[in-house]
Design an enzyme around this catalytic site. Structure first.
Site, PDB file in Angstrom:
ATOM      1  N   CYS A 161      -9.218  39.296   7.948  1.00 26.45           N
ATOM      2  CA  CYS A 161      -8.058  38.483   7.574  1.00 26.45           C
ATOM      3  C   CYS A 161      -7.500  37.717   8.766  1.00 26.45           C
ATOM      4  O   CYS A 161      -6.969  36.610   8.622  1.00 26.45           O
ATOM      5  CB  CYS A 161      -6.981  39.354   6.952  1.00 26.45           C
ATOM      6  SG  CYS A 161      -6.349  40.646   8.048  1.00 26.45           S
ATOM      7  N   HIS A 297      -1.882  42.717   7.890  1.00 29.52           N
ATOM      8  CA  HIS A 297      -2.700  41.758   7.145  1.00 29.52           C
ATOM      9  C   HIS A 297      -2.276  40.331   7.470  1.00 29.52           C
ATOM     10  O   HIS A 297      -1.095  39.980   7.380  1.00 29.52           O
ATOM     11  CB  HIS A 297      -2.554  42.022   5.649  1.00 29.52           C
ATOM     12  CG  HIS A 297      -3.424  41.158   4.785  1.00 29.52           C
ATOM     13  ND1 HIS A 297      -4.795  41.108   4.920  1.00 29.52           N
ATOM     14  CD2 HIS A 297      -3.117  40.306   3.771  1.00 29.52           C
ATOM     15  CE1 HIS A 297      -5.293  40.276   4.020  1.00 29.52           C
ATOM     16  NE2 HIS A 297      -4.298  39.769   3.322  1.00 29.52           N
ATOM     17  N   ASN A 317      -3.758  33.927   0.386  1.00 26.87           N
ATOM     18  CA  ASN A 317      -4.474  35.130   0.787  1.00 26.87           C
ATOM     19  C   ASN A 317      -5.956  34.801   0.941  1.00 26.87           C
ATOM     20  O   ASN A 317      -6.401  33.687   0.653  1.00 26.87           O
ATOM     21  CB  ASN A 317      -4.260  36.232  -0.261  1.00 26.87           C
ATOM     22  CG  ASN A 317      -4.432  37.622   0.303  1.00 26.87           C
ATOM     23  OD1 ASN A 317      -4.852  37.802   1.447  1.00 26.87           O
ATOM     24  ND2 ASN A 317      -4.119  38.627  -0.494  1.00 26.87           N
TER      25      ASN A 317
END
EC number: 3.4.22.-
Length: 364
Positions: A161, A297, A317
């Site tokens: 990520c 994240h 995302n």
């Protein structure tokens, strides 16, 4: 009599299948007056699970593993229905993580290292986007509408990520400055940014520094994503146009107003706490559910707005289009906590780019 019993059995089966068809939207199963699941839940859940497996391309190595996943799936399905019955500002659904326990989800998805790099070679703190009384900001911003956001990507089972969030911010800024939207390579960072740990996780600031020191980022076409650690191959960037940046800065910590001002000018990277079950199973709406400030994240904040009277951040995302609103989350904005929901205002940063620039040199 036998034919009557057969007809009745067929009718019951048809009723179960019909009820499953209405549940195939992966979000809700009916309740009785006492909010208890109907007795057909197990049959419905099994059929829904089979459809979900097809939708997400799930194949398990053994019957025992499939049964274990079904048990977890059923538990998540109950959780989804219980939460959705509470009439919240957001809805949960059967995302691609619906066969994972919360512990497994955390192991797969959390790859951002919140600790500061030991050597901030290029990083400077800045009040560039600190707000003042004279500021007049748009009521809403969506960089997708300006063509500054590439398609939603999927990091897979690689804890990368940190690379996706960094790349997303650079892609957006490059479009704003040059007018050209270029899909850039996360694999370039995973393979070649040795100060980070590839699929083992990394720091966003270190990724920005790598881009500055190593001739920019290659394109996804030249250096496609593999979702595994690989050997750095500089030849993949030779004689190809690489997108460069001139620097990066961190936003003032715990300041949603500064984050809003920054997002009004460009997409911004943020490190958040995505470790809740609600986050794992988020489907739509303005999320104000359970989450802490244990940053783990990396995401890209690509806009903000208001929906049904609720202010939100528009967050991109890297979990594919079957999670959230086609890969995006609307995360509650202007909450009482200065750190922001899930810590979104704690560790935000953005790249700098003054002009169109390319570099055709390779990296070792």
């Amino acid at each position: 009599m036998g034919s009557a019993k057969s007809a009745m059995l067929i009718l019951l089966v048809a009723m179960v299948i019909a009820s499953c068809a209405t549940a195939i939207d992966m979000s809700v199963v009916s309740y009785d007056d006492n909010n208890r699941l109907h007795s057909v839940f197990d049959a419905e859940a099994s059929l829904i699970f089979e459809s979900w497996m097809v939708k997400h391309g799930k194949v398990y190595g053994s019957v025992a593993e499939k049964e274990r996943r079904l048990t977890i799936f059923e538990d998540n399905l109950r959780f989804i229905n219980n939460r959705n019955a509470e009439n919240l500002s957001y809805r949960l659904g059967l995302t691609g993580f619906a066969d994972l326990s919360l512990h497994e989800y955390k192991e797969v998805c959390h790859g951002a290292d919140p600790r500061p790099p030991r050597n901030h070679v290029f990083m400077t703190s800045s009040d560039r986007y600190k707000t003042s009384a004279d500021d007049v900001l748009p009521k809403s911003v969506d960089w997708r509408n300006e063509g500054a956001v590439t398609e939603v990507k999927d990091q897979g089972h690689c804890r990368s990520c940190w690379a996706f969030s960094t790349v997303g911010a650079v892609e957006g800024l490059n479009k704003i400055v040059t007018g050209e939207l270029v899909t850039l390579s996360e694999q370039d960072l995973i393979n070649c940014n040795k100060e980070n740990n590839g699929c083992g996780g990394g720091k966003l600031e270190t990724a920005y520094e790598f881009i500055m020191k190593n001739g920019g980022l290659g394109t996804d076409n030249d250096y496609p994503y593999k979702a595994v650690n690989g050997v750095c191959d500089g030849r993949l960037k030779e004689n190809n146009k690489n997108v460069m940046i001139d620097g990066y800065e961190n936003l003032p910590a715990n300041d949603e107003s500064a984050l809003m001002k920054a997002v009004a000018h460009q997409p911004v990277t943020a490190v958040i706490d995505s470790s809740s079950r609600e986050f794992q199973l988020y489907e739509s709406g303005v999320f104000d559910g359970s989450c802490g400030t244990n940053l783990n994240h990396g995401v890209v904040v690509v806009g903000y707005g208001t929906e049904n009277g609720r202010d939100y951040w528009l967050v991109k995302n890297s979990r594919g289009i079957t999670w959230g609103e086609a890969g995006y989350m609307k995360m509650a904005r202007n909450i009482a906590n200065p750190r922001g929901l899930c810590g979104i205002a704690m560790r935000a940063s953005y790249p700098l780019k003054n002009s169109f620039s390319t570099d055709k040199s390779s990296i070792a």
